[in-house]
Design an enzyme around this catalytic site. Structure first.
Site, mmCIF file in Angstrom:
data_model
loop_
_atom_site.group_PDB
_atom_site.id
_atom_site.type_symbol
_atom_site.label_atom_id
_atom_site.label_comp_id
_atom_site.label_asym_id
_atom_site.label_seq_id
_atom_site.Cartn_x
_atom_site.Cartn_y
_atom_site.Cartn_z
ATOM 1 N N ASP A 101 0.838 -1.193 0.000
ATOM 2 C CA ASP A 101 0.000 0.000 0.000
ATOM 3 C C ASP A 101 0.875 1.246 0.000
ATOM 4 O O ASP A 101 2.034 1.203 0.413
ATOM 5 C CB ASP A 101 -0.899 0.031 1.239
ATOM 6 C CG ASP A 101 -1.899 -1.116 1.245
ATOM 7 O OD1 ASP A 101 -2.201 -1.645 0.157
ATOM 8 O OD2 ASP A 101 -2.355 -1.479 2.341
HETATM 9 N N1 URA Z 1 -1.324 -5.929 3.906
HETATM 10 C C1 URA Z 1 -1.836 -4.672 3.866
HETATM 11 O O1 URA Z 1 -2.899 -4.404 4.401
HETATM 12 N N2 URA Z 1 -1.131 -3.740 3.210
HETATM 13 C C2 URA Z 1 0.067 -3.968 2.624
HETATM 14 O O2 URA Z 1 0.671 -3.050 2.060
HETATM 15 C C3 URA Z 1 0.577 -5.277 2.685
HETATM 16 C C4 URA Z 1 -0.137 -6.245 3.335
#
Ligand code: URA
Length: 230
Positions: A101
């Site tokens: 993310d």
């Molecule tokens: N899980 C999430 O919620 N975000 C990420 O970036 C990676 C794993």
């Protein structure tokens, strides 16, 4: 066999047009002889190519370990800053293996090896990903047990994760899927909110502690070999 300009560009010496100029300006030797033409053919296995009298190290694919900083998206283009903006070498067709993310930090493999990327992301391979997680509220034993046995939330099922406590509100989690917002959603399912998330490991590839957010390095031959054992 490969064209000399393509060979040099693949080896990261410069873009196709930059290496053409370097060849014209006499910076490149093939088997001891100054190269004159960008379209001359080189044998990747047997020819010796020198750039400013230094051997060119050539491999078809490149592999970088990036410590992704927050604020970058895991994409190859778009209007927002993306992780490839951080890689200054002029390799073509690079992509991040999997997505973190925008606000997530940590280990991201960047390569142009589509086959390896595909293998590492294939759900049937169950490749382990380890994260350091901070949450706003402590988790109860019951909530931890749910995380460890697999969670169903809003019609989505998340496979069991390995939990290791660090403090009341921080821990590591190992997951084997790569679902959208997987960890954030698992935490919401048990009534907590992720306040910080960082990927530490993918398979055997561990984030190098010397890399500050935004920094990257080439993988070692051992790291590449071990990733390929999938
Ligand atoms: N899980 C999430 O919620 N975000 C990420 O970036 C990676 C794993």
């Amino acid at each position: 066999m490969n064209r000399l300009d393509k060979y040099l560009a693949t080896a990261g010496i410069g873009t196709r047009s930059e290496v053409k100029k370097l060849i014209r300006d006499g910076h490149v030797k093939v088997n001891g002889v100054k190269a004159k033409h960008a379209d001359m053919k080189v044998d990747e296995e047997n020819d010796e190519v020198l750039f400013d009298d230094e051997p060119v190290s050539y491999s078809e694919f490149v592999y970088f370990m990036l410590n992704k900083p927050a604020g970058y998206i895991s994409a190859t283009s778009g209007f927002e800053p993306n992780v490839l903006d951080l890689i200054i070498e002029p390799f073509r067709n690079l992509f991040p293996v999997g997505r973190l993310d925008k606000d997530t930090e940590g280990l991201l493999l960047i390569t142009n090896d589509g086959q390896l990327g595909h293998e590492l992301l294939a759900p049937r391979k169950h490749v382990e990903k380890e994260y350091y997680v901070e949450v706003d509220l402590p988790l109860s034993d019951e909530e931890i047990a749910r995380i460890e046995s697999g969670i169903t939330w809003k019609d989505e099922t998340y496979k069991p994760a390995k939990y290791k406590k660090i403090s009341d509100t921080s821990f590591t989690l190992v997951i084997t899927e790569g679902r959208y917002h997987e960890i954030k959603r698992m935490m919401l399912a048990v009534g907590s909110k992720v306040t910080y998330l960082k990927r530490l490991r993918m398979k055997d590839l561990v984030l190098d502690e010397d890399l500050k957010p935004g920094e990257y390095r080439y993988l070692t031959d051992e790291e590449i070999a071990s990733l390929k054992e999938v």
